[in-house]
Write a protein that holds these residues in place. Structure first.
Motif, mmCIF file in Angstrom:
data_model
loop_
_atom_site.group_PDB
_atom_site.id
_atom_site.type_symbol
_atom_site.label_atom_id
_atom_site.label_comp_id
_atom_site.label_asym_id
_atom_site.label_seq_id
_atom_site.Cartn_x
_atom_site.Cartn_y
_atom_site.Cartn_z
ATOM 1 N N THR A 1 25.568 60.037 56.455
ATOM 2 C CA THR A 1 24.483 59.086 56.671
ATOM 3 C C THR A 1 23.376 59.647 57.549
ATOM 4 O O THR A 1 22.196 59.553 57.208
ATOM 5 C CB THR A 1 25.044 57.791 57.299
ATOM 6 O OG1 THR A 1 25.953 57.179 56.384
ATOM 7 C CG2 THR A 1 23.921 56.812 57.608
ATOM 8 N N ARG B 1 35.035 58.338 44.352
ATOM 9 C CA ARG B 1 35.585 57.382 45.299
ATOM 10 C C ARG B 1 37.012 57.777 45.647
ATOM 11 O O ARG B 1 37.824 58.072 44.770
ATOM 12 C CB ARG B 1 35.603 55.973 44.702
ATOM 13 C CG ARG B 1 34.246 55.443 44.266
ATOM 14 C CD ARG B 1 33.229 55.372 45.371
ATOM 15 N NE ARG B 1 33.602 54.495 46.459
ATOM 16 C CZ ARG B 1 32.802 54.224 47.488
ATOM 17 N NH1 ARG B 1 31.601 54.780 47.568
ATOM 18 N NH2 ARG B 1 33.194 53.418 48.445
ATOM 19 N N SER C 1 34.802 58.075 56.827
ATOM 20 C CA SER C 1 33.992 57.587 55.706
ATOM 21 C C SER C 1 32.753 56.833 56.132
ATOM 22 O O SER C 1 31.979 56.383 55.286
ATOM 23 C CB SER C 1 34.857 56.699 54.799
ATOM 24 O OG SER C 1 35.555 55.733 55.559
ATOM 25 N N ALA D 1 30.075 53.984 57.696
ATOM 26 C CA ALA D 1 29.887 52.534 57.655
ATOM 27 C C ALA D 1 28.951 52.156 56.526
ATOM 28 O O ALA D 1 28.281 52.994 55.925
ATOM 29 C CB ALA D 1 29.323 52.042 58.987
ATOM 30 N N LYS D 2 28.918 50.848 56.260
ATOM 31 C CA LYS D 2 28.031 50.303 55.235
ATOM 32 C C LYS D 2 27.479 48.980 55.760
ATOM 33 O O LYS D 2 28.017 48.397 56.712
ATOM 34 C CB LYS D 2 28.800 50.077 53.936
ATOM 35 C CG LYS D 2 29.908 49.043 54.063
ATOM 36 C CD LYS D 2 30.608 48.802 52.736
ATOM 37 C CE LYS D 2 31.679 47.718 52.880
ATOM 38 N NZ LYS D 2 32.348 47.424 51.602
ATOM 39 N N GLU E 1 28.375 42.524 54.631
ATOM 40 C CA GLU E 1 28.039 41.568 53.577
ATOM 41 C C GLU E 1 27.662 40.241 54.212
ATOM 42 O O GLU E 1 28.382 39.705 55.050
ATOM 43 C CB GLU E 1 29.219 41.387 52.620
ATOM 44 C CG GLU E 1 28.872 40.575 51.393
ATOM 45 C CD GLU E 1 29.956 40.641 50.322
ATOM 46 O OE1 GLU E 1 30.168 39.618 49.655
ATOM 47 O OE2 GLU E 1 30.573 41.709 50.164
ATOM 48 N N TYR F 1 18.387 47.788 51.170
ATOM 49 C CA TYR F 1 19.167 48.328 52.272
ATOM 50 C C TYR F 1 18.449 49.508 52.924
ATOM 51 O O TYR F 1 17.456 50.023 52.393
ATOM 52 C CB TYR F 1 20.561 48.702 51.778
ATOM 53 C CG TYR F 1 21.330 47.486 51.322
ATOM 54 C CD1 TYR F 1 22.053 46.723 52.228
ATOM 55 C CD2 TYR F 1 21.279 47.056 49.996
ATOM 56 C CE1 TYR F 1 22.735 45.580 51.824
ATOM 57 C CE2 TYR F 1 21.952 45.915 49.584
ATOM 58 C CZ TYR F 1 22.674 45.180 50.509
ATOM 59 O OH TYR F 1 23.330 44.038 50.118
ATOM 60 N N ARG G 1 26.323 46.765 60.486
ATOM 61 C CA ARG G 1 27.126 47.552 59.561
ATOM 62 C C ARG G 1 28.609 47.418 59.915
ATOM 63 O O ARG G 1 28.957 47.077 61.052
ATOM 64 C CB ARG G 1 26.694 49.030 59.624
ATOM 65 C CG ARG G 1 25.284 49.230 59.084
ATOM 66 C CD ARG G 1 24.705 50.594 59.444
ATOM 67 N NE ARG G 1 25.366 51.701 58.764
ATOM 68 C CZ ARG G 1 25.092 52.092 57.520
ATOM 69 N NH1 ARG G 1 24.178 51.460 56.815
ATOM 70 N NH2 ARG G 1 25.727 53.120 56.980
ATOM 71 N N GLU H 1 33.257 51.522 56.277
ATOM 72 C CA GLU H 1 33.348 51.619 54.815
ATOM 73 C C GLU H 1 34.752 52.088 54.438
ATOM 74 O O GLU H 1 34.984 53.252 54.101
ATOM 75 C CB GLU H 1 32.292 52.576 54.261
ATOM 76 C CG GLU H 1 32.183 52.509 52.744
ATOM 77 C CD GLU H 1 30.955 53.185 52.199
ATOM 78 O OE1 GLU H 1 30.711 53.051 50.980
ATOM 79 O OE2 GLU H 1 30.233 53.848 52.957
ATOM 80 N N ASP I 1 37.032 49.501 52.834
ATOM 81 C CA ASP I 1 37.707 48.450 52.083
ATOM 82 C C ASP I 1 38.116 48.860 50.673
ATOM 83 O O ASP I 1 38.893 48.152 50.030
ATOM 84 C CB ASP I 1 36.863 47.166 52.038
ATOM 85 C CG ASP I 1 35.452 47.410 51.537
ATOM 86 O OD1 ASP I 1 35.129 48.560 51.199
ATOM 87 O OD2 ASP I 1 34.675 46.444 51.481
ATOM 88 N N ASP I 2 37.604 49.974 50.152
ATOM 89 C CA ASP I 2 38.023 50.408 48.811
ATOM 90 C C ASP I 2 38.942 51.629 48.859
ATOM 91 O O ASP I 2 39.169 52.296 47.858
ATOM 92 C CB ASP I 2 36.799 50.709 47.936
ATOM 93 C CG ASP I 2 35.948 51.842 48.482
ATOM 94 O OD1 ASP I 2 36.188 52.272 49.625
ATOM 95 O OD2 ASP I 2 35.035 52.299 47.755
ATOM 96 N N ALA J 1 34.545 54.670 60.949
ATOM 97 C CA ALA J 1 35.719 54.208 60.210
ATOM 98 C C ALA J 1 36.901 53.899 61.115
ATOM 99 O O ALA J 1 37.895 53.334 60.660
ATOM 100 C CB ALA J 1 36.127 55.255 59.175
#
Length: 449
Positions: free
Chosen positions: A41, A112, A137, A139-140, A143, A154, A263, A266, A268-269, A304
């Motif tokens: 990032t 991913r 990983s 942050a994002k 939501e 974004y 943020r 990241e 959750d996936d 993370a």
């Protein structure tokens, strides 16, 4: 394809890369994974490109401040040229990062990442088994519970805008909103910031934040406090933001609506449950060695990881050094979060390091607070800066700096001097004896103490 590695790293930012390189230098077989262009990032869509844009905004701001003082304002930002200049910094990063990793003998994978079991990461058709796994990983954007969130732009998209819209609405009063708002305002846009609570920038000193809000408004940025966004609707090329402001309906139209409300990790996936990796709201649950509390082969660093660290690149890099030491030498090293200087690159800038006044008192220190309006000091008066203030938190018993909070165009560089003082437990008496080059912002330090 299934491949065995000594270390599998999820993420390719500065923190992830430093651990990967050090472990590779020690002879480990290392794999790195990223679903986005390599580099992370900060170099690609965060602090580095943002600072390029801030530099242009600073020049416009300086000319405006010095209008009538010998400088004739009138220069403007050519947005497309500025973005082209920014891309000279970001575009070489992905290929350069991959080439550096390949030269070192590190295996790279695009896609991913997700856990297949406690020791295996799935990337597309590939299964990478690691004796150790590092989750870095990043942050994002969080939501938001807003109808029409698909209409949000974004931060990474803002940094790729080919043309600057005339009217921009920022949802959330965090550092991303303030930094981008000041850039956009100096580039000629009408700018609004919508903050759900009474105070934006909650990690910074409230009094200095109030001054920054006042300065921002005087420079044309409209800040709507105590305003909660409920929905975003698109009509043609325009957007309508609706919500509640102090129990009354609120409505605002704009050409772009930007997410600036914070943020989250990241992670959750990643299918962490399949890897037996516990997590919480702040990230992967780790012990004092940044090792997963539930799966000892897994470590986490940066945004993370659920630590006391602020979501800052230097903090992530420090944590990566800790992880590297513990991977190569066994768990012996722990992170130090006493010194985490943080800066909002607004105009003027806002910075902080160490304890707030409230935290210092809660921890039982015998506190002295040096709160000084420095706007009349030579350093700031010579460039006609209207708002400049410092708040230094000092322990009377040890004569040491506990915290520093600054608002000025020099706040980003000055905060590092206070970080040094806190890190090495320097007494204010010692700092006052330091001889600095004059006239510089640093030469004011003695007078602040």
């Amino acid at each position: 394809m299934k491949t065995n590695f000594d270390l599998v790293v999820v993420g390719t930012g500065p923190a992830a890369s430093s651990t990967a390189m050090k472990c590779r230098e020690a002879g480990w077989e290392v794999a790195m994974i990223d679903s986005r262009p390599y580099g992370g990032t900060c170099p690609l869509r965060g602090c580095d490109p943002k600072k390029v844009l801030v530099g242009a905004a600073e020049m416009i701001d300086g000319m405006e401040r010095m209008g009538g003082k010998g400088v004739v304002p009138g220069a403007t930002i050519n947005w497309s040229e500025l973005m082209a200049f920014k891309r000279t910094f970001t575009e070489p990063v992905p290929d350069g990062t991959v080439k550096k990793l390949h030269k070192a003998g590190i295996h790279t994978f695009h896609g991913r990442a997700s856990f297949a079991d406690e020791e295996t990461i799935q990337v597309g058709e590939d299964q990478l088994t690691g004796k150790h796994i590092l989750i870095a990983s990043g942050a994002k954007p969080v939501e938001l519970p807003i109808q029409g969130i698909e209409h949000l732009t974004y931060s990474d998209e803002f940094l790729e805008l080919d043309a600057l819209p005339k009217k921009i609405i920022f949802v959330g009063g965090g550092y991303i909103s303030f930094e981008f708002a000041h850039i956009a305002a100096r580039a000629g846009a009408e700018v609004h910031i919508i903050q759900r609570g009474a105070q934006p920038l909650k990690n910074f000193d409230p009094e200095l934040v109030d001054l920054l809000v006042k300065s921002s408004e005087e420079n044309g940025i409209q800040i709507h406090l105590d305003t909660e966004v409920k929905s975003i609707e698109k009509t043609g090329a325009a957007f309508t933001v609706e919500g509640i402001k102090e129990d009354e309906s609120f409505k605002l139209d704009g050409d772009l609506v930007v997410h600036g409300a914070g943020r989250v990790p990241e992670i959750d996936d990643l299918n962490l449950e399949k890897g037996n990796v516990d997590w919480e709201k702040k990230g992967v649950s780790v012990n004092e060695y940044l090792q997963s509390v539930s799966n000892p082969r897994v470590y986490a660093a940066g945004d993370a990881a659920a630590t006391k660290g602020l979501p800052l690149t230097p903090v992530a890099s420090m944590e990566a050094q800790v992880v590297t030491a513990n991977l190569l030498g066994g768990n012996q090293r722990t992170p130090n979060y006493d010194v985490m200087p943080s800066v909002v690159f607004s105009l003027p800038k806002l910075s902080a390091v160490g304890l707030s006044e409230e935290a210092a008192r809660e921890q039982g220190y015998n506190v002295r607070v040096n709160k000084i309006d420095t706007s009349e000091w030579y350093t700031y008066k010579r460039t006609n800066e209207r708002y400049a203030m410092v708040k230094i938190i000092i322990d009377e018993d040890s004569d040491q700096v506990l915290g520093a909070h600054l608002l000025s165009r020099e706040a980003d560089e000055l905060i590092n001097h206070f970080a040094t003082a806190i890190q090495f437990k320097l007494k204010t008496e010692d700092l006052k004896q330091m001889t600095y080059a004059y006239p510089t912002a640093a030469s004011d330090l003695g007078s602040m103490l």
